[in-house]
Design a protein around this motif. Structure first.
Motif, PDB file in Angstrom:
ATOM      1  N   LEU A   1      31.256  41.060  25.730  1.00 21.29           N
ATOM      2  CA  LEU A   1      30.542  40.227  26.695  1.00 21.29           C
ATOM      3  C   LEU A   1      31.487  39.236  27.371  1.00 21.29           C
ATOM      4  CD1 LEU A   1      27.225  39.514  24.738  1.00 21.29           C
ATOM      5  CD2 LEU A   1      27.592  41.148  26.614  1.00 21.29           C
ATOM      6  N   HIS A   2      32.418  38.668  26.570  1.00 16.04           N
ATOM      7  CA  HIS A   2      33.390  37.735  27.144  1.00 16.04           C
ATOM      8  C   HIS A   2      34.295  38.448  28.143  1.00 16.04           C
ATOM      9  CE1 HIS A   2      36.326  34.533  27.512  1.00 16.04           C
ATOM     10  NE2 HIS A   2      37.280  35.373  27.164  1.00 16.04           N
ATOM     11  N   THR A   3      34.728  39.664  27.780  1.00 17.59           N
ATOM     12  CA  THR A   3      35.598  40.431  28.675  1.00 17.59           C
ATOM     13  C   THR A   3      34.888  40.747  29.988  1.00 17.59           C
ATOM     14  OG1 THR A   3      36.775  41.435  26.804  1.00 17.59           O
ATOM     15  CG2 THR A   3      36.912  42.574  28.928  1.00 17.59           C
TER      16      THR A   3
ATOM     17  N   LYS B   1      35.955  39.568  33.710  1.00 21.83           N
ATOM     18  CA  LYS B   1      36.129  40.544  34.792  1.00 21.83           C
ATOM     19  C   LYS B   1      35.330  40.131  36.020  1.00 21.83           C
ATOM     20  CE  LYS B   1      36.990  44.717  32.018  1.00 21.83           C
ATOM     21  NZ  LYS B   1      36.435  46.030  31.601  1.00 21.83           N
ATOM     22  N   ALA B   2      34.088  39.673  35.785  1.00 21.48           N
ATOM     23  CA  ALA B   2      33.234  39.281  36.902  1.00 21.48           C
ATOM     24  C   ALA B   2      33.766  38.044  37.613  1.00 21.48           C
ATOM     25  CB  ALA B   2      31.813  39.025  36.401  1.00 21.48           C
TER      26      ALA B   2
ATOM     27  N   ILE C   1      37.116  36.716  37.358  1.00 20.41           N
ATOM     28  CA  ILE C   1      38.518  36.785  37.775  1.00 20.41           C
ATOM     29  C   ILE C   1      38.814  38.004  38.639  1.00 20.41           C
ATOM     30  CG2 ILE C   1      40.908  36.821  36.948  1.00 20.41           C
ATOM     31  CD1 ILE C   1      39.320  34.218  36.426  1.00 20.41           C
ATOM     32  N   GLY C   2      38.096  39.103  38.405  1.00 18.54           N
ATOM     33  CA  GLY C   2      38.353  40.327  39.152  1.00 18.54           C
ATOM     34  C   GLY C   2      38.408  40.130  40.665  1.00 18.54           C
ATOM     35  N   PRO C   3      37.404  39.463  41.272  1.00 17.50           N
ATOM     36  CA  PRO C   3      37.392  39.314  42.732  1.00 17.50           C
ATOM     37  C   PRO C   3      38.529  38.463  43.291  1.00 17.50           C
ATOM     38  CG  PRO C   3      35.184  38.986  41.808  1.00 17.50           C
ATOM     39  CD  PRO C   3      36.142  39.008  40.658  1.00 17.50           C
ATOM     40  N   ILE C   4      39.136  37.615  42.457  1.00 16.66           N
ATOM     41  CA  ILE C   4      40.213  36.745  42.948  1.00 16.66           C
ATOM     42  C   ILE C   4      41.560  37.068  42.305  1.00 16.66           C
ATOM     43  CG2 ILE C   4      38.660  34.836  43.498  1.00 16.66           C
ATOM     44  CD1 ILE C   4      39.576  33.479  40.892  1.00 16.66           C
ATOM     45  N   SER C   5      41.635  38.160  41.569  1.00 15.42           N
ATOM     46  CA  SER C   5      42.870  38.474  40.837  1.00 15.42           C
ATOM     47  C   SER C   5      44.060  38.676  41.780  1.00 15.42           C
ATOM     48  CB  SER C   5      42.674  39.717  39.953  1.00 15.42           C
ATOM     49  OG  SER C   5      42.298  40.835  40.735  1.00 15.42           O
ATOM     50  N   GLU C   6      43.835  39.336  42.909  1.00 13.93           N
ATOM     51  CA  GLU C   6      44.931  39.555  43.860  1.00 13.93           C
ATOM     52  C   GLU C   6      45.433  38.227  44.403  1.00 13.93           C
ATOM     53  OE1 GLU C   6      45.867  41.925  48.065  1.00 13.93           O
ATOM     54  OE2 GLU C   6      43.968  42.237  47.005  1.00 13.93           O
ATOM     55  N   LEU C   7      44.501  37.317  44.691  1.00 12.19           N
ATOM     56  CA  LEU C   7      44.871  35.991  45.185  1.00 12.19           C
ATOM     57  C   LEU C   7      45.654  35.219  44.127  1.00 12.19           C
ATOM     58  CD1 LEU C   7      44.702  33.648  47.212  1.00 12.19           C
ATOM     59  CD2 LEU C   7      42.451  33.093  46.224  1.00 12.19           C
ATOM     60  N   LEU C   8      45.207  35.284  42.885  1.00 14.78           N
ATOM     61  CA  LEU C   8      45.894  34.578  41.804  1.00 14.78           C
ATOM     62  C   LEU C   8      47.316  35.097  41.625  1.00 14.78           C
ATOM     63  CD1 LEU C   8      43.088  34.363  39.063  1.00 14.78           C
ATOM     64  CD2 LEU C   8      43.725  32.645  40.776  1.00 14.78           C
ATOM     65  N   VAL C   9      47.489  36.400  41.721  1.00 15.73           N
ATOM     66  CA  VAL C   9      48.823  36.993  41.569  1.00 15.73           C
ATOM     67  C   VAL C   9      49.762  36.497  42.675  1.00 15.73           C
ATOM     68  CG1 VAL C   9      50.127  39.153  41.723  1.00 15.73           C
ATOM     69  CG2 VAL C   9      48.070  39.032  40.303  1.00 15.73           C
TER      70      VAL C   9
END
Length: 260
Positions: free
Chosen positions: A142-144, A148-149, A151-159
């Protein structure tokens, strides 16, 4: 102290030591006398509580755990001589077995079957440990999914943001030498590495790509004994910008690169 002075009634008759087999009663008295030695008051007090626990154990409703009743009782007997402790173990195991039968609506059935099978092999006669392991696995899942919900949408921005920060490191003490060992002065910029926790493994990366969101968020810079959770910090920055400036960065699309 576990359940002092139980009174269980059957057909209106208060159960007492007369309902306890003589060999059980003798074992209880020996156990308490060995433990309390010459303290007659504590011996009698403990005998009364042990008798009450024995009687209470006979009345435990196993319900869904009826099929493993003897296994649970045998396991408690192997663990301790005390009937009070056996009662606590049995009640705990019955509750744990019942909880293992519940539905985990938010978790794929295949994962639940896998978790139950694995923990049953690891703890074949310990339903409390099985329950705890399954619940831990469910919480991890559930934590994972939550990460994902988020961080997933902003992961490219964070990188991209981290790459800018990571490439701004400079060490003025680095000695630079060119071809033929010619000294070219001090100081050099470099890309600072990021450490990620992937399961139980710590992975160091100088180039961050193709990393799942649940691993990406663990990314940190290590400065000796100090750490900077860079990706967690950047996620908080994005959250702050969205909250305080009304900008939804998760939905923003990068501008298309213009053709030369």
């Amino acid at each position: 102290m576990c359940r002092a002075y139980y009174q269980w009634k059957t057909a209106g008759v208060i159960m007492s030591s007369k309902q306890v087999p003589k060999d059980i009663l003798a074992a209880i008295r020996k156990y308490t006398e060995d433990y309390w030695d010459d303290d007659a008051d504590m011996v009698q007090h403990t005998v009364d509580e042990e008798i009450a626990a024995y009687i209470a154990l006979q009345a435990v409703e196993f319900g869904a755990a009826a099929s493993v009743r003897q296994k649970i009782i045998d396991g408690a007997a192997e663990a301790t001589e005390s009937w009070q402790e056996r009662l606590a173990i049995v009640e705990g195991e019955v509750a744990a077995f019942r909880e293992l039968q519940q539905d985990f609506d938010q978790v794929p059935p295949a994962l639940i079957r896998k978790l139950k099978a694995e923990t049953a092999r690891e703890h074949p006669a310990d339903y409390g440990s099985q329950r705890d392991a399954v619940v831990s696995g469910v919480n991890t899942y559930l934590h994972t999914e939550e990460v994902k919900a988020q961080i997933g949408p902003i992961s490219e921005l964070l990188v991209k943001m981290e790459q800018i920060i990571g490439n701004e490191c400079y060490n003025s003490k680095i000695q630079n030498y060119g071809p033929g060992g010619v000294w070219q002065g001090e100081g050099r910029s470099f890309r600072y590495p990021v450490k990620f926790l992937d399961g139980d493994e710590v992975v160091k990366r100088w180039s961050v790509y193709d990393i799942p969101p649940e691993v990406l968020i663990t990314g940190r810079y290590q400065f000796g004994s100090n750490e900077l959770s860079i990706f967690r910090a950047l996620a908080k920055v994005v959250e702050m910008i969205e909250r305080e400036y009304g900008v939804r960065l998760a939905d923003a699309k990068p501008k298309a690169k213009s053709k030369a």
